[in-house]
Design an enzyme around this catalytic site. Structure first.
Site, mmCIF file in Angstrom:
data_model
loop_
_atom_site.group_PDB
_atom_site.id
_atom_site.type_symbol
_atom_site.label_atom_id
_atom_site.label_comp_id
_atom_site.label_asym_id
_atom_site.label_seq_id
_atom_site.Cartn_x
_atom_site.Cartn_y
_atom_site.Cartn_z
ATOM 1 N N GLY A 93 0.811 -1.202 0.000
ATOM 2 C CA GLY A 93 0.000 0.000 0.000
ATOM 3 C C GLY A 93 0.847 1.255 0.000
ATOM 4 O O GLY A 93 2.051 1.221 -0.266
ATOM 5 N N LEU A 97 5.065 2.073 -0.247
ATOM 6 C CA LEU A 97 5.660 2.949 -1.251
ATOM 7 C C LEU A 97 6.437 4.078 -0.596
ATOM 8 O O LEU A 97 7.557 4.415 -1.007
ATOM 9 C CB LEU A 97 4.565 3.509 -2.160
ATOM 10 N N THR A 118 -4.497 -0.964 1.716
ATOM 11 C CA THR A 118 -5.870 -0.645 2.085
ATOM 12 C C THR A 118 -6.453 0.422 1.174
ATOM 13 O O THR A 118 -7.546 0.263 0.626
ATOM 14 C CB THR A 118 -5.931 -0.166 3.543
ATOM 15 N N ARG A 237 -2.357 16.544 -9.669
ATOM 16 C CA ARG A 237 -1.681 15.388 -10.248
ATOM 17 C C ARG A 237 -0.322 15.225 -9.567
ATOM 18 O O ARG A 237 0.290 16.218 -9.177
ATOM 19 C CB ARG A 237 -1.454 15.540 -11.754
ATOM 20 N N ASP A 240 2.522 17.356 -11.632
ATOM 21 C CA ASP A 240 2.219 18.690 -12.173
ATOM 22 C C ASP A 240 3.146 19.784 -11.661
ATOM 23 O O ASP A 240 2.972 20.956 -11.989
ATOM 24 C CB ASP A 240 0.767 19.076 -11.892
ATOM 25 N N GLU A 297 1.644 7.793 7.801
ATOM 26 C CA GLU A 297 2.561 7.531 8.903
ATOM 27 C C GLU A 297 2.986 8.846 9.545
ATOM 28 O O GLU A 297 3.207 9.842 8.856
ATOM 29 C CB GLU A 297 3.810 6.782 8.410
#
Length: 322
Positions: A93, A97, A118, A237, A240, A297
Site C-alpha cells: 500500500g 511505497l 488498504t 496530479r 504537475d 505515517e
C-alpha cells in the site's frame, strides 16, 4: 518459487521472458526487483498471486530471500546492488511505497506498483488498475513517467502530508484495525475522533505571505488522492510540479460531515470556510508541536517546512491524458 513471508518485506527477482513495449527508455527486455510487503493488509495472502500476475504479463519470477526485519528502502538498495536490474516493483500500500522512497532515490531505477494495500491512493492517482493482472500489465508494457515528490522536514511523500484531524486519525488508527476492517477501519476511527476535533491556531508562510488561521486540518498534497477516498483537489496530479494545499477552517465537527462530498470530489475549496491554494514551498507553525502525517505515517512535527521535488522518480503508469 514464491517469496517466503518475512517481517516487513519479502523480495523476489523477476526477469522478463520476452520483449515488451515498455517505452523508449526501456526498449529491450530487462530484469526487475519485486518487493512485496508481507505486512500490508493483503500482502501475505497475495504474495504468490503477485508473482503469478507478473508471470502472466510476461515476467519470469524467482524468489530471493533477505534478512528478517530489513526495511523496504534497504531491500531496494541491497537487492539492486549486484546490478543488471532496470526496474523495481513494489507490492503493498501507500505506506510501503513511502517507506521505499529513500531506496528508490539511491537506486535510480523506475518503479512499478502492485496495489496490495488498504487505500492504494498513489495507484489511483496515477490511473494504475487496482487488480493485480491489470497492474502487472502496466509494469510490463507502459513507459516510465516522471513523478514528483513532496517533502516535509526532509521526509519525502507521494500523496499528502497533513496536521490536525488526519494526523490524529493516523495516530489512533492502528495497523491491526486496518487489517481487520480495511477502509471501514478509517470510518470507525474517524467517527470516534470527529466529536473531539477542535480548531487550533496555525501560521501558513508561503509565496511571501503569512496567514494566521484557526483550522481543524491543513493538508499539503503532491498527489491527488489520500485517506482512502478523499481528494486534495479535483485537478491535482502527482506530476504537475505543484503542491495543493487546503485548510479546513470550520468551527463545528458537523461541518466536516457536510463537507464530505466536496472532500471526496476535491472541490472543498469552493466552501467559504476552506482555504485552498497551490504553491511549491510552505511552512506551518503552531503554538505547540503537532505531529505530521505523511502518507499515513507520523514522521515529523511542526514547525513543518514543505517543498516540492519535481520529477524526482519515474514510475510505470498509463500515459496521462493531455
Amino acid at each position: 518459487m514464491v517469496a517466503q513471508p518475512l517481517a516487513g518485506c519479502a523480495v523476489a527477482v523477476a526477469e522478463q521472458a520476452g520483449a515488451a513495449t515498455i517505452g523508449p527508455d526501456l526498449a529491450r527486455p530487462g530484469r526487475a526487483l519485486l518487493i512485496v510487503n508481507q505486512k500490508a493488509r493483503s500482502g501475505q495472502d497475495q504474495a504468490e498471486a503477485a508473482l503469478a500476475a507478473l508471470r502472466g504479463a510476461g515476467l519470469e519470477a524467482e524468489a530471493f530471500e533477505m534478512p528478517e526485519g530489513m526495511a523496504c528502502a534497504e531491500a531496494v538498495v541491497q537487492g539492486t546492488a549486484p546490478g543488471g536490474f532496470d526496474r523495481v516493483v513494489l507490492g503493498g500500500g501507500d505506506g510501503t511505497l513511502n517507506a521505499a522512497i529513500p531506496g528508490l532515490l539511491r537506486a535510480g531505477l523506475p518503479f512499478g506498483i502492485l496495489p496490495l494495500g488498504t487505500a492504494n491512493d498513489l495507484a489511483r492517482s496515477l490511473g494504475i488498475p487496482l487488480e493485480l493482472e491489470g497492474a502487472a500489465q502496466v509494469i510490463a508494457t507502459a513507459a516510465a513517467r516522471p513523478v514528483d515528490l513532496g517533502e516535509v522536514n526532509g521526509h519525502a511523500f507521494f500523496n499528502v502530508a497533513s496536521i490536525g484531524f488526519s494526523a490524529e486519525l493516523a495516530e489512533e488508527l492502528k495497523s491491526d484495525s486496518k487489517k481487520r476492517f480495511g477502509k471501514l477501519g478509517y470510518a470507525v476511527a474517524a467517527l470516534g475522533l470527529l466529536r473531539r476535533a477542535r480548531p487550533f491556531s496555525v501560521e501558513l508562510l508561503h509565496d511571501g505571505r503569512v496567514e494566521r488561521v484557526r483550522t481543524i486540518q491543513v493538508s499539503v498534497g503532491n498527489g491527488k488522492h489520500h485517506g482512502g477516498g478523499m481528494t486534495v483537489a479535483e485537478d491535482a496530479r502527482p506530476d504537475d510540479g505543484m503542491l495543493d494545499v487546503y485548510s479546513l477552517e470550520v468551527t463545528h465537527w458537523w461541518q466536516l460531515v457536510a463537507l464530505l462530498p466536496w472532500l471526496r470530489r476535491g472541490t472543498q475549496g469552493q466552501w467559504r470556510d476552506v482555504r485552498a491554494f497551490r504553491t511549491t514551498e510552505l511552512e506551518l507553525r503552531t503554538r505547540r508541536q503537532r505531529p505530521v502525517n505523511t502518507d499515513g505515517e507520523l514522521t515529523t512535527h511542526t514547525p513543518a517546512v514543505f517543498r516540492l521535488r519535481p520529477a524526482a522518480l519515474r514510475v510505470f503508469a498509463p500515459a496521462r491524458e493531455a
